[in-house]
Design an enzyme around this catalytic site. Structure first.
Site, PDB file in Angstrom:
ATOM      1  N   TYR A 260      -1.475  -0.644  10.186  1.00 16.45           N
ATOM      2  CA  TYR A 260      -1.565  -1.085   9.099  1.00 16.45           C
ATOM      3  C   TYR A 260      -0.453  -0.592   7.952  1.00 16.45           C
ATOM      4  CZ  TYR A 260      -3.740  -1.042   4.059  1.00 16.45           C
ATOM      5  OH  TYR A 260      -3.994  -1.476   2.821  1.00 16.45           O
TER       6      TYR A 260
ATOM      7  N   SER B 157       0.878  -1.169  -0.023  1.00 16.95           N
ATOM      8  CA  SER B 157      -0.048   0.178   0.087  1.00 16.95           C
ATOM      9  C   SER B 157       0.746   1.288   0.143  1.00 16.95           C
ATOM     10  CB  SER B 157      -0.856  -0.017   1.325  1.00 16.95           C
ATOM     11  OG  SER B 157      -1.484   1.300   1.377  1.00 16.95           O
TER      12      SER B 157
HETATM   13  P1  NAD Z   1     -10.998  -5.510   0.628  1.00 22.20           P
HETATM   14  O1  NAD Z   1     -11.545  -5.440   1.949  1.00 22.20           O
HETATM   15  O2  NAD Z   1     -12.444  -5.378  -0.203  1.00 22.20           O
HETATM   16  O3  NAD Z   1     -10.644  -6.984   0.164  1.00 22.20           O
HETATM   17  C1  NAD Z   1      -9.836  -7.854   1.321  1.00 22.20           C
HETATM   18  C2  NAD Z   1     -10.206  -9.301   1.185  1.00 22.20           C
HETATM   19  O4  NAD Z   1      -9.280 -10.180   1.998  1.00 22.20           O
HETATM   20  C3  NAD Z   1     -11.429  -9.442   1.842  1.00 22.20           C
HETATM   21  O5  NAD Z   1     -12.325 -10.229   0.784  1.00 22.20           O
HETATM   22  C4  NAD Z   1     -11.243 -10.035   3.119  1.00 22.20           C
HETATM   23  O6  NAD Z   1     -12.406 -10.810   3.283  1.00 22.20           O
HETATM   24  C5  NAD Z   1     -10.072 -10.918   2.732  1.00 22.20           C
HETATM   25  N1  NAD Z   1      -9.346 -11.397   3.920  1.00 22.20           N
HETATM   26  C6  NAD Z   1      -9.238 -10.695   4.992  1.00 22.20           C
HETATM   27  N2  NAD Z   1      -8.492 -11.246   5.881  1.00 22.20           N
HETATM   28  C7  NAD Z   1      -8.366 -12.666   5.410  1.00 22.20           C
HETATM   29  C8  NAD Z   1      -7.875 -13.608   5.846  1.00 22.20           C
HETATM   30  N3  NAD Z   1      -7.261 -13.987   7.233  1.00 22.20           N
HETATM   31  N4  NAD Z   1      -7.690 -14.924   4.975  1.00 22.20           N
HETATM   32  C9  NAD Z   1      -8.247 -14.856   3.861  1.00 22.20           C
HETATM   33  N5  NAD Z   1      -9.056 -13.817   3.282  1.00 22.20           N
HETATM   34  C10 NAD Z   1      -8.875 -12.382   3.917  1.00 22.20           C
HETATM   35  O7  NAD Z   1     -10.004  -4.556   0.451  1.00 22.20           O
HETATM   36  P2  NAD Z   1      -9.236  -4.358  -0.968  1.00 22.20           P
HETATM   37  O8  NAD Z   1      -9.280  -2.757  -0.972  1.00 22.20           O
HETATM   38  O9  NAD Z   1      -9.733  -5.151  -1.994  1.00 22.20           O
HETATM   39  O10 NAD Z   1      -7.886  -4.689  -0.645  1.00 22.20           O
HETATM   40  C11 NAD Z   1      -7.169  -5.749  -1.260  1.00 22.20           C
HETATM   41  C12 NAD Z   1      -5.624  -5.502  -0.927  1.00 22.20           C
HETATM   42  O11 NAD Z   1      -5.126  -4.507  -1.437  1.00 22.20           O
HETATM   43  C13 NAD Z   1      -5.492  -5.515   0.760  1.00 22.20           C
HETATM   44  O12 NAD Z   1      -4.201  -6.166   1.000  1.00 22.20           O
HETATM   45  C14 NAD Z   1      -5.236  -3.888   0.867  1.00 22.20           C
HETATM   46  O13 NAD Z   1      -4.506  -3.650   1.959  1.00 22.20           O
HETATM   47  C15 NAD Z   1      -4.857  -3.291  -0.485  1.00 22.20           C
HETATM   48  N6  NAD Z   1      -4.812  -1.951  -0.583  1.00 22.20           N
HETATM   49  C16 NAD Z   1      -5.949  -1.566  -0.976  1.00 22.20           C
HETATM   50  C17 NAD Z   1      -6.249  -0.116  -0.969  1.00 22.20           C
HETATM   51  C18 NAD Z   1      -7.519   0.467  -1.001  1.00 22.20           C
HETATM   52  O14 NAD Z   1      -7.407   1.779  -1.315  1.00 22.20           O
HETATM   53  N7  NAD Z   1      -8.506  -0.291  -1.415  1.00 22.20           N
HETATM   54  C19 NAD Z   1      -5.161   0.793  -0.882  1.00 22.20           C
HETATM   55  C20 NAD Z   1      -3.903   0.029  -0.797  1.00 22.20           C
HETATM   56  C21 NAD Z   1      -3.692  -1.271  -0.563  1.00 22.20           C
END
Ligand code: NAD
Length: 251
Positions: A160, A146
Site C-alpha cells: 500500500y 498517504s
Molecule cells: P475507505 O475504505 O472508507 O474508502 C475508500 C473507498 O474507495 C471505498 O468507498 C471503496 O469502496 C472505494 N474503492 C475501492 N476500490 C475501488 C475501485 N476499484 N473503484 C472505485 N472505488 C473503489 O477509506 P478512506 O480512509 O476514506 O480512504 C480514502 C483515501 O484516503 C484512500 O485512497 C486511502 O488510501 C487514503 N488514506 C486514508 C487514510 C486513513 O487513515 N483513513 C490515511 C491516508 C490515506
C-alpha cells in the site's frame, strides 16, 4: 463559503474521506459525481444527503481500474451534470496488516490495480477532457496519497505504501506536464484518519492506538482531509502546482 462552480468527480465517494469530500464539495457549489464500486445503497445515501441540502449529485458505479467503465462514467457525468472541472482520485484499498513476506503477488497486483492503475486511468480521462489544447476549459486534479508514502508502513502494508509512493511521483510529473494546459494537479497525504479503511487492514481501532503519537494529540477526521482537497482545487490555491500537502496533525 467558497463560491466554487463546476462539476467534480470523486472516486470511492460512498464512504470515508470521499463521502466527506462529496458533501463538502456540494455545499461549496459543485455538482458532484459520487463514484463507487459496489455499494449502491451507501452511494445513494450520500447523493440523497446532497440533494436534501439543495445540491446536485449523481451516483455512478465504476471500478476505477477499468478504462471503459471510467470513460462511460465521465460521459454520463457530462450529460447529466456538465463538463468535468475537477477530479479527486480518492479510491484506494489496503489489505490485512502483515510483514513484507506476507505480500503475495496476487495481493500486490490488486493493490496496484486500484491505487495506481485506477488513479492513472481516471486522471487520463480527466486530462483528455480538461486540456485547453484539446478544446477543454482546464480544471484541477487532487490525488489522495498517504503518510505511508513517507513511512513505508513497515510490518503493516508496504505494498500500500509503495502504491502511494507511485501517486506522489505521478503527481510530480503530471502536474508539470499539464499545467500549461490549464490543469492544476496536486496531492494530499492524510495521516491517521477515522474511517472504515482500518478495519479492512484488520485493526478497526488503529487510529486510537496511534493518536497519542500525533503531535496534535488526536486522530484526523474525514472533514480535515476534505477541506485540504477542496482548498487545493479552489481558486485560493491558484498558484499551487505539484504540491504535496500533508494533513497529518504533525506526524
Ligand atoms: P475507505 O475504505 O472508507 O474508502 C475508500 C473507498 O474507495 C471505498 O468507498 C471503496 O469502496 C472505494 N474503492 C475501492 N476500490 C475501488 C475501485 N476499484 N473503484 C472505485 N472505488 C473503489 O477509506 P478512506 O480512509 O476514506 O480512504 C480514502 C483515501 O484516503 C484512500 O485512497 C486511502 O488510501 C487514503 N488514506 C486514508 C487514510 C486513513 O487513515 N483513513 C490515511 C491516508 C490515506
Amino acid at each position: 463559503m467558497e463560491n466554487s462552480t463546476g462539476t467534480i468527480v470523486i472516486t470511492g465517494a460512498s464512504r470515508g474521506i470521499g463521502a466527506a469530500t462529496a458533501l463538502m464539495a456540494a455545499a461549496e457549489g459543485y455538482s458532484v459525481c459520487v463514484n463507487y464500486r459496489v455499494n449502491d445503497a451507501a452511494a445513494e445515501e450520500v447523493v440523497n444527503r446532497i440533494i436534501a441540502e439543495g445540491g446536485r449529485a449523481i451516483a455512478v458505479a465504476a471500478d476505477v481500474a477499468y478504462e471503459d467503465a471510467v470513460s462511460a462514467m465521465y460521459d454520463r457525468v457530462e450529460d447529466e451534470l456538465g463538463p468535468v472541472t475537477a477530479l479527486v482520485n480518492n479510491a484506494g484499498i489496503l489489505e490485512p496488516q502483515g510483514s513484507f513476506l506476507d505480500i503475495d503477488v496476487d495481493r500486490l497486483r490488486r493493490v496496484i490495480e486500484t491505487n495506481v492503475v485506477g488513479a492513472f486511468v481516471c486522471a487520463q480521462e480527466a486530462v483528455r477532457r480538461m486540456s485547453r489544447s484539446r478544446g477543454g476549459s482546464g480544471g484541477g486534479i487532487v490525488n489522495v496519497s498517504s503518510v505511508a508514502a513517507r513511512s513505508g508502513a513497515p510490518h503493516e502494508y508496504i505494498d500500500y505504501a509503495a502504491s502511494k509512493g507511485a501517486l506522489d511521483a505521478m503527481t510530480a510529473g503530471l502536474a508539470r506536464e499539464v499545467a500549461p494546459d490549464g490543469i492544476r494537479v496536486n496531492l494530499v497525504r492524510p495521516g491517521f484518519i477515522y474511517t472504515d479503511m482500518h478495519a479492512d487492514g484488520g485493526e478497526p481501532g488503529r487510529v486510537d492506538r496511534l493518536a497519542n503519537g500525533i503531535p496534535l494529540q488526536r486522530g484526523g477526521e474525514p472533514d480535515d482531509v476534505a477541506r485540504a482537497i477542496l482548498w487545493l482545487l479552489s481558486d485560493r490555491a491558484d498558484y499551487a502546482v505539484g504540491v504535496s500537502l500533508d494533513v497529518t496533525g504533525g506526524i
